[in-house]
Design an enzyme around this catalytic site. Structure first.
Site, PDB file in Angstrom:
ATOM      1  N   GLU A   1       0.085 -39.454 -18.308  1.00  0.00           N
ATOM      2  CA  GLU A   1       1.159 -38.547 -17.867  1.00  0.00           C
ATOM      3  C   GLU A   1       2.512 -39.224 -18.006  1.00  0.00           C
ATOM      4  O   GLU A   1       3.508 -38.584 -18.342  1.00  0.00           O
ATOM      5  CB  GLU A   1       0.892 -38.083 -16.422  1.00  0.00           C
ATOM      6  CG  GLU A   1      -0.226 -37.048 -16.382  1.00  0.00           C
ATOM      7  CD  GLU A   1      -1.075 -37.071 -15.127  1.00  0.00           C
ATOM      8  OE1 GLU A   1      -0.630 -37.590 -14.088  1.00  0.00           O
ATOM      9  OE2 GLU A   1      -2.218 -36.574 -15.200  1.00  0.00           O
TER      10      GLU A   1
ATOM     11  N   GLY B   1      -8.490 -39.118 -10.008  1.00  0.00           N
ATOM     12  CA  GLY B   1      -7.343 -38.287  -9.648  1.00  0.00           C
ATOM     13  C   GLY B   1      -7.739 -37.229  -8.639  1.00  0.00           C
ATOM     14  O   GLY B   1      -7.843 -37.489  -7.436  1.00  0.00           O
ATOM     15  N   GLY B   2      -8.017 -36.033  -9.134  1.00  0.00           N
ATOM     16  CA  GLY B   2      -8.316 -34.882  -8.275  1.00  0.00           C
ATOM     17  C   GLY B   2      -9.285 -35.173  -7.137  1.00  0.00           C
ATOM     18  O   GLY B   2      -8.997 -34.862  -5.969  1.00  0.00           O
TER      19      GLY B   2
ATOM     20  N   GLU C   1      -9.012 -43.721 -20.197  1.00  0.00           N
ATOM     21  CA  GLU C   1      -8.856 -42.346 -19.716  1.00  0.00           C
ATOM     22  C   GLU C   1      -8.638 -41.399 -20.891  1.00  0.00           C
ATOM     23  O   GLU C   1      -7.500 -41.234 -21.360  1.00  0.00           O
ATOM     24  CB  GLU C   1      -7.660 -42.252 -18.763  1.00  0.00           C
ATOM     25  CG  GLU C   1      -7.815 -43.061 -17.499  1.00  0.00           C
ATOM     26  CD  GLU C   1      -7.024 -42.441 -16.344  1.00  0.00           C
ATOM     27  OE1 GLU C   1      -7.625 -42.224 -15.287  1.00  0.00           O
ATOM     28  OE2 GLU C   1      -5.833 -42.155 -16.511  1.00  0.00           O
TER      29      GLU C   1
ATOM     30  N   ASN D   1      -5.885 -42.283  -7.745  1.00  0.00           N
ATOM     31  CA  ASN D   1      -4.566 -41.961  -8.278  1.00  0.00           C
ATOM     32  C   ASN D   1      -4.157 -40.610  -7.688  1.00  0.00           C
ATOM     33  O   ASN D   1      -4.585 -39.572  -8.163  1.00  0.00           O
ATOM     34  CB  ASN D   1      -4.641 -41.898  -9.812  1.00  0.00           C
ATOM     35  CG  ASN D   1      -3.316 -41.498 -10.432  1.00  0.00           C
ATOM     36  OD1 ASN D   1      -2.301 -41.438  -9.749  1.00  0.00           O
ATOM     37  ND2 ASN D   1      -3.332 -41.236 -11.734  1.00  0.00           N
ATOM     38  N   TRP D   2      -3.355 -40.691  -6.646  1.00  0.00           N
ATOM     39  CA  TRP D   2      -2.984 -39.455  -5.942  1.00  0.00           C
ATOM     40  C   TRP D   2      -1.938 -38.651  -6.706  1.00  0.00           C
ATOM     41  O   TRP D   2      -1.634 -37.522  -6.335  1.00  0.00           O
ATOM     42  CB  TRP D   2      -2.467 -39.776  -4.539  1.00  0.00           C
ATOM     43  CG  TRP D   2      -3.553 -40.050  -3.538  1.00  0.00           C
ATOM     44  CD1 TRP D   2      -4.900 -40.108  -3.787  1.00  0.00           C
ATOM     45  CD2 TRP D   2      -3.396 -40.295  -2.137  1.00  0.00           C
ATOM     46  NE1 TRP D   2      -5.583 -40.371  -2.633  1.00  0.00           N
ATOM     47  CE2 TRP D   2      -4.686 -40.496  -1.597  1.00  0.00           C
ATOM     48  CE3 TRP D   2      -2.303 -40.390  -1.285  1.00  0.00           C
ATOM     49  CZ2 TRP D   2      -4.903 -40.763  -0.240  1.00  0.00           C
ATOM     50  CZ3 TRP D   2      -2.511 -40.657   0.059  1.00  0.00           C
ATOM     51  CH2 TRP D   2      -3.793 -40.843   0.580  1.00  0.00           C
ATOM     52  N   LYS D   3      -1.339 -39.264  -7.736  1.00  0.00           N
ATOM     53  CA  LYS D   3      -0.269 -38.594  -8.500  1.00  0.00           C
ATOM     54  C   LYS D   3       0.803 -38.089  -7.527  1.00  0.00           C
ATOM     55  O   LYS D   3       1.054 -38.738  -6.512  1.00  0.00           O
ATOM     56  CB  LYS D   3      -0.862 -37.484  -9.374  1.00  0.00           C
ATOM     57  CG  LYS D   3      -2.041 -37.999 -10.205  1.00  0.00           C
ATOM     58  CD  LYS D   3      -2.486 -37.089 -11.280  1.00  0.00           C
ATOM     59  CE  LYS D   3      -3.640 -37.742 -12.029  1.00  0.00           C
ATOM     60  NZ  LYS D   3      -4.117 -36.967 -13.152  1.00  0.00           N
TER      61      LYS D   3
ATOM     62  N   HIS E   1      -0.072 -44.735 -17.606  1.00  0.00           N
ATOM     63  CA  HIS E   1      -0.881 -43.523 -17.443  1.00  0.00           C
ATOM     64  C   HIS E   1      -0.451 -42.495 -18.488  1.00  0.00           C
ATOM     65  O   HIS E   1       0.728 -42.390 -18.825  1.00  0.00           O
ATOM     66  CB  HIS E   1      -0.723 -42.971 -16.026  1.00  0.00           C
ATOM     67  CG  HIS E   1      -1.692 -41.886 -15.732  1.00  0.00           C
ATOM     68  ND1 HIS E   1      -1.489 -40.587 -16.149  1.00  0.00           N
ATOM     69  CD2 HIS E   1      -2.900 -41.898 -15.118  1.00  0.00           C
ATOM     70  CE1 HIS E   1      -2.529 -39.860 -15.787  1.00  0.00           C
ATOM     71  NE2 HIS E   1      -3.404 -40.628 -15.163  1.00  0.00           N
TER      72      HIS E   1
ATOM     73  N   SER F   1     -11.619 -36.703 -14.684  1.00  0.00           N
ATOM     74  CA  SER F   1     -12.514 -35.780 -13.979  1.00  0.00           C
ATOM     75  C   SER F   1     -13.743 -36.467 -13.374  1.00  0.00           C
ATOM     76  O   SER F   1     -14.828 -35.883 -13.352  1.00  0.00           O
ATOM     77  CB  SER F   1     -12.936 -34.625 -14.892  1.00  0.00           C
ATOM     78  OG  SER F   1     -11.801 -33.869 -15.267  1.00  0.00           O
TER      79      SER F   1
ATOM     80  N   GLY G   1      -7.945 -34.147 -15.438  1.00  0.00           N
ATOM     81  CA  GLY G   1      -7.562 -32.936 -14.712  1.00  0.00           C
ATOM     82  C   GLY G   1      -8.107 -31.658 -15.332  1.00  0.00           C
ATOM     83  O   GLY G   1      -7.700 -30.566 -14.978  1.00  0.00           O
TER      84      GLY G   1
HETATM   85  P1  PGA Z   1      -8.560 -36.703 -12.767  1.00  0.00           P
HETATM   86  O1  PGA Z   1      -7.358 -37.740 -13.043  1.00  0.00           O
HETATM   87  O2  PGA Z   1      -9.625 -37.455 -12.037  1.00  0.00           O
HETATM   88  O3  PGA Z   1      -7.941 -35.616 -11.931  1.00  0.00           O
HETATM   89  O4  PGA Z   1      -9.013 -36.206 -14.117  1.00  0.00           O
HETATM   90  C1  PGA Z   1      -7.606 -39.062 -13.405  1.00  0.00           C
HETATM   91  C2  PGA Z   1      -6.316 -39.754 -13.740  1.00  0.00           C
HETATM   92  O5  PGA Z   1      -5.413 -39.100 -14.291  1.00  0.00           O
HETATM   93  O6  PGA Z   1      -6.147 -40.946 -13.459  1.00  0.00           O
END
Ligand code: PGA
Length: 249
Positions: free
Chosen positions: A96, A233-234, A166, A8-10, A94, A212, A172
Site C-alpha cells: 500500500e 491485516g483484516g 505478500e 498490521n492494523w493499517k 508495504h 488474507s 484484503g
Molecule cells: P490482509 O492484509 O490480511 O487484510 O490481506 C495483510 C497486509 O496487508 O499486511
C-alpha cells in the site's frame, strides 16, 4: 527459529477500541511463549498500547517511518521516534505504501538502513501483482525487490531483518495464496538470501506470509517448511481471530 506473527492494523482503531482489543488479546495469548507477537497500530495508538503491553509477551511495531531522524518533514515519523515510544519492529515497503504513496525500492532501502541504525527490526514487504503473476514475472519481481531493498545491508544487519512475502492480489481480497504457491516463493526467497549472503543467514531469516491470512487458513500456511510466521491485516483487528492465529504457529 521463533516464528513471528505481526498484526498490521493499517488505518484502523481508535484509542477506545485499541484498549479493549489489547485487554482481551493479552489474556488470550498469555501462555504463548514460542511465538513473537507484534502489534503494529497507527502511530496515534503506540503510546497507549505500550503501557498496556508492559511485562507481557506482546511487542510493538510501527507501520512506516521516515529515514531521517528529525527535521522539516511535515506528517512524517522517524525511526528515532518509533524507538522512543517502545517499538521493536517496523513494517517497511508495504504494497500500500508502494502503490498509493509511490515508495520505491531505493526509498525503502534507505528506510531499512535507518531502522537498523535505531535497532528497530524491519519487516520488509515484497510481492507481485496479479498481472505480474499471470505473466510469469513473480520470480523476477521478487528478486528485484529483494536485491534492491537489501542493497548494502550487511550480513550482521540482516540478522535483524524479517522478510514478508505478500502477494498483492491476496491482500484484503479474501483470496489467499495456496500453501504451495506461498511455499514456492518463500523457498525462492531463501535461495536468493543464500546467494546474496550465505546459507546461515538464509536459514535464520524469518520469511513470513501476508495476504488474507485468517484462522481458517493459517494453520496450513504456517506448517509449510519455509513459512516462518504471518503478517495479518483484516483478521488482526479481532482479538479472538488474531489470538487464534498466534496460537497456531
Ligand atoms: P490482509 O492484509 O490480511 O487484510 O490481506 C495483510 C497486509 O496487508 O499486511
Amino acid at each position: 527459529m521463533k516464528s513471528l506473527i505481526a498484526a498490521n492494523w493499517k488505518m484502523n482503531m481508535d484509542i477506545k477500541e485499541a484498549v479493549s482489543f489489547i485487554k482481551d488479546f493479552k489474556e488470550r495469548v498469555k501462555d504463548i511463549k514460542d511465538v513473537e507477537m507484534v502489534i503494529c497500530p497507527p502511530f496515534t495508538l503506540l503510546n497507549e498500547i505500550k503501557g498496556l503491553i508492559k511485562n507481557t509477551n506482546i511487542k510493538l511495531g510501527g507501520q512506516n517511518m521516515h529515514f531521517e531522524d528529525s527535521g522539516a518533514f511535515t506528517g512524517e515519523v522517524s525511526g528515532l521516534m518509533l524507538k522512543d515510544v517502545g517499538c521493536e519492529y517496523v513494517i517497511l515497503g508495504h504494497s500500500e505504501r508502494r502503490q498509493i504513496f509511490n515508495e520505491t525500492d531505493e526509498l525503502i532501502n534507505k528506510k531499512i538502513k535507518a531502522a537498523l541504525q535505531h535497532k528497530l527490526n524491519p519487516i520488509l514487504c515484497i510481492g507481485e501483482t496479479l498481472d505480474q503473476r499471470d505473466n510469469n514475472k513473480t520470480i523476477k519481481i521478487i528478486e528485484n525487490q529483494l536485491m534492491n531493498c537489501l542493497n548494502n545491508i550487511s550480513e550482521d544487519e540482516m540478522k535483524h531483518v524479517v522478510v514478508a512475502y505478500e502477494p498483492i492480489w491476496a491482500i484484503g481480497t479474501g483470496k489467499t495464496a495456496t500453501p504451495s504457491q506461498a511455499e514456492d516463493v518463500h523457498k525462492f526467497i531463501r535461495e536468493l538470501l543464500t546467494n546474496i549472503y550465505n546459507e546461515n543467514i538464509a536459514e535464520n531469516t524469518r520469511i513470513i506470509y501476508g495476504g488474507s491470512m485468517k484462522p481458517e487458513n493459517a494453520k496450513e500456511l504456517l506448517s509449510m517448511p519455509n513459512i516462518n510466521g504471518g503478517l495479518v491485516g483484516g483478521a488482526s483487528l479481532d482479538a479472538k481471530s488474531f489470538g487464534e492465529i498466534c496460537g497456531m504457529s
